[in-house]
Design a protein around this motif. Structure first.
Motif, PDB file in Angstrom:
ATOM      1  N   TYR A  78       0.844  -1.176   0.000  1.00 58.55           N
ATOM      2  CA  TYR A  78       0.000   0.000   0.000  1.00 58.55           C
ATOM      3  C   TYR A  78       0.884   1.233   0.000  1.00 58.55           C
ATOM      4  O   TYR A  78       2.059   1.187   0.360  1.00 58.55           O
ATOM      5  CB  TYR A  78      -0.989   0.017   1.171  1.00 58.55           C
ATOM      6  N   ALA A  79       0.290   2.320  -0.440  1.00 64.36           N
ATOM      7  CA  ALA A  79       0.991   3.595  -0.461  1.00 64.36           C
ATOM      8  C   ALA A  79      -0.007   4.672  -0.084  1.00 64.36           C
ATOM      9  O   ALA A  79      -1.207   4.543  -0.344  1.00 64.36           O
ATOM     10  CB  ALA A  79       1.566   3.874  -1.840  1.00 64.36           C
ATOM     11  N   TYR A  80       0.506   5.723   0.532  1.00 63.85           N
ATOM     12  CA  TYR A  80      -0.341   6.875   0.805  1.00 63.85           C
ATOM     13  C   TYR A  80       0.453   8.124   0.492  1.00 63.85           C
ATOM     14  O   TYR A  80       1.676   8.160   0.608  1.00 63.85           O
ATOM     15  CB  TYR A  80      -0.886   6.872   2.229  1.00 63.85           C
ATOM     16  N   ALA A  81      -0.276   9.137   0.032  1.00 65.75           N
ATOM     17  CA  ALA A  81       0.385  10.344  -0.440  1.00 65.75           C
ATOM     18  C   ALA A  81      -0.497  11.559  -0.205  1.00 65.75           C
ATOM     19  O   ALA A  81      -1.720  11.445  -0.044  1.00 65.75           O
ATOM     20  CB  ALA A  81       0.687  10.214  -1.933  1.00 65.75           C
ATOM     21  N   LEU A  82       0.158  12.705  -0.213  1.00 66.85           N
ATOM     22  CA  LEU A  82      -0.521  13.990  -0.259  1.00 66.85           C
ATOM     23  C   LEU A  82      -0.103  14.658  -1.551  1.00 66.85           C
ATOM     24  O   LEU A  82       1.084  14.664  -1.896  1.00 66.85           O
ATOM     25  CB  LEU A  82      -0.121  14.864   0.938  1.00 66.85           C
ATOM     26  N   LEU A  83      -1.081  15.200  -2.278  1.00 65.45           N
ATOM     27  CA  LEU A  83      -0.810  15.841  -3.562  1.00 65.45           C
ATOM     28  C   LEU A  83      -1.406  17.238  -3.595  1.00 65.45           C
ATOM     29  O   LEU A  83      -2.472  17.473  -3.014  1.00 65.45           O
ATOM     30  CB  LEU A  83      -1.427  15.044  -4.718  1.00 65.45           C
ATOM     31  N   GLN A  84      -0.742  18.124  -4.293  1.00 64.84           N
ATOM     32  CA  GLN A  84      -1.347  19.398  -4.636  1.00 64.84           C
ATOM     33  C   GLN A  84      -2.236  19.132  -5.834  1.00 64.84           C
ATOM     34  O   GLN A  84      -1.760  18.667  -6.873  1.00 64.84           O
ATOM     35  CB  GLN A  84      -0.280  20.430  -4.963  1.00 64.84           C
ATOM     36  N   CYS A  85      -3.512  19.393  -5.673  1.00 61.93           N
ATOM     37  CA  CYS A  85      -4.481  19.117  -6.736  1.00 61.93           C
ATOM     38  C   CYS A  85      -5.516  20.228  -6.696  1.00 61.93           C
ATOM     39  O   CYS A  85      -6.513  20.132  -5.976  1.00 61.93           O
ATOM     40  CB  CYS A  85      -5.120  17.747  -6.522  1.00 61.93           C
ATOM     41  N   ASP A  86      -5.260  21.286  -7.447  1.00 57.51           N
ATOM     42  CA  ASP A  86      -6.159  22.431  -7.432  1.00 57.51           C
ATOM     43  C   ASP A  86      -5.833  23.337  -8.607  1.00 57.51           C
ATOM     44  O   ASP A  86      -4.828  23.150  -9.292  1.00 57.51           O
ATOM     45  CB  ASP A  86      -6.003  23.201  -6.114  1.00 57.51           C
ATOM     46  N   THR A  87      -6.662  24.324  -8.798  1.00 58.33           N
ATOM     47  CA  THR A  87      -6.412  25.356  -9.798  1.00 58.33           C
ATOM     48  C   THR A  87      -5.390  26.339  -9.232  1.00 58.33           C
ATOM     49  O   THR A  87      -5.167  26.371  -8.010  1.00 58.33           O
ATOM     50  CB  THR A  87      -7.711  26.118 -10.111  1.00 58.33           C
ATOM     51  N   PRO A  88      -4.791  27.161 -10.079  1.00 58.77           N
ATOM     52  CA  PRO A  88      -3.885  28.186  -9.550  1.00 58.77           C
ATOM     53  C   PRO A  88      -4.569  29.097  -8.525  1.00 58.77           C
ATOM     54  O   PRO A  88      -3.985  29.434  -7.491  1.00 58.77           O
ATOM     55  CB  PRO A  88      -3.457  28.969 -10.798  1.00 58.77           C
ATOM     56  N   GLU A  89      -5.823  29.450  -8.783  1.00 60.83           N
ATOM     57  CA  GLU A  89      -6.571  30.290  -7.851  1.00 60.83           C
ATOM     58  C   GLU A  89      -6.824  29.560  -6.531  1.00 60.83           C
ATOM     59  O   GLU A  89      -6.701  30.144  -5.451  1.00 60.83           O
ATOM     60  CB  GLU A  89      -7.915  30.724  -8.460  1.00 60.83           C
ATOM     61  N   GLY A  90      -7.162  28.286  -6.634  1.00 61.49           N
ATOM     62  CA  GLY A  90      -7.389  27.490  -5.429  1.00 61.49           C
ATOM     63  C   GLY A  90      -6.125  27.332  -4.603  1.00 61.49           C
ATOM     64  O   GLY A  90      -6.160  27.405  -3.369  1.00 61.49           O
ATOM     65  N   ARG A  91      -4.996  27.111  -5.263  1.00 63.19           N
ATOM     66  CA  ARG A  91      -3.718  26.989  -4.548  1.00 63.19           C
ATOM     67  C   ARG A  91      -3.364  28.299  -3.850  1.00 63.19           C
ATOM     68  O   ARG A  91      -2.860  28.300  -2.727  1.00 63.19           O
ATOM     69  CB  ARG A  91      -2.601  26.564  -5.502  1.00 63.19           C
ATOM     70  N   ALA A  92      -3.643  29.432  -4.511  1.00 56.13           N
ATOM     71  CA  ALA A  92      -3.346  30.730  -3.897  1.00 56.13           C
ATOM     72  C   ALA A  92      -4.234  30.975  -2.679  1.00 56.13           C
ATOM     73  O   ALA A  92      -3.767  31.471  -1.657  1.00 56.13           O
ATOM     74  CB  ALA A  92      -3.519  31.847  -4.928  1.00 56.13           C
ATOM     75  N   ALA A  93      -5.506  30.603  -2.790  1.00 57.30           N
ATOM     76  CA  ALA A  93      -6.451  30.833  -1.691  1.00 57.30           C
ATOM     77  C   ALA A  93      -6.254  29.855  -0.539  1.00 57.30           C
ATOM     78  O   ALA A  93      -6.490  30.206   0.622  1.00 57.30           O
ATOM     79  CB  ALA A  93      -7.885  30.739  -2.217  1.00 57.30           C
ATOM     80  N   HIS A  94      -5.841  28.619  -0.845  1.00 60.26           N
ATOM     81  CA  HIS A  94      -5.698  27.564   0.177  1.00 60.26           C
ATOM     82  C   HIS A  94      -4.383  26.826  -0.044  1.00 60.26           C
ATOM     83  O   HIS A  94      -4.387  25.665  -0.470  1.00 60.26           O
ATOM     84  CB  HIS A  94      -6.876  26.592   0.106  1.00 60.26           C
ATOM     85  N   PRO A  95      -3.247  27.463   0.246  1.00 61.70           N
ATOM     86  CA  PRO A  95      -1.946  26.863  -0.084  1.00 61.70           C
ATOM     87  C   PRO A  95      -1.635  25.565   0.660  1.00 61.70           C
ATOM     88  O   PRO A  95      -0.809  24.788   0.196  1.00 61.70           O
ATOM     89  CB  PRO A  95      -0.950  27.965   0.279  1.00 61.70           C
ATOM     90  N   ASP A  96      -2.306  25.304   1.766  1.00 55.69           N
ATOM     91  CA  ASP A  96      -2.037  24.081   2.532  1.00 55.69           C
ATOM     92  C   ASP A  96      -2.977  22.931   2.173  1.00 55.69           C
ATOM     93  O   ASP A  96      -2.798  21.819   2.667  1.00 55.69           O
ATOM     94  CB  ASP A  96      -2.138  24.362   4.035  1.00 55.69           C
TER      95      ASP A  96
END
Length: 134
Positions: free
Chosen positions: A87-105
């Motif tokens: 098994y594997a588990y991960a965290l990914l950045q998955c958003d629009t540029p606007e979404g990443r700017a508004a919610h960087p974490d």
């Protein structure tokens, strides 16, 4: 006992898969998935996606999101491999540029279940989720 060779193979498989998702390369996205894949995703259907045909059909809308600037980038990845299952588990950045700017974490949570078929690793289960927004 953890097998470092299998762990490295699985890590490479996942990294290659995320790059294929980011490129919108459906054949490469499908390459290392079991024919009986079960995926529980963020969007419907509630009971998940079952089998390679349903799995294949869910990707084109996501590729449109990617083409519009969406991200699908690994932030953290852990792999645990046994002899025949892993098994594997991960965290990914998955958003629009606007979404990443508004919610960087904000991160997409990904869990994969893998098994060996014919001496090679395939993804048999995939689960994506986000936390509920406040």
């Amino acid at each position: 006992m953890q097998n470092t060779e299998d762990t490295a193979q699985i890590r490479s498989l996942i990294e290659t898969w995320t790059q294929a998702v980011h490129r919108g390369d459906l054949a490469a996205v499908m390459a290392d998935h079991a024919s009986d894949i079960v995926m529980f995703d963020v969007p419907p259907p509630e009971r998940g996606v079952r089998g390679a045909d349903e799995y294949r059909d869910c990707w084109p809308p996501f590729f449109e999101f990617q083409a519009g600037g969406g991200s699908f980038d690994i932030d953290e990845l852990e792999v645990v491999a046994g002899g025949e299952v892993a098994y594997a588990y991960a965290l990914l950045q998955c958003d629009t540029p606007e979404g990443r700017a508004a919610h960087p974490d904000r991160r997409l949570r990904l869990t994969l279940g893998l098994r060996k078929e014919g001496g090679r690793w395939v993804v048999a289960h995939e689960h994506h989720s986000f936390t509920l927004a406040p």
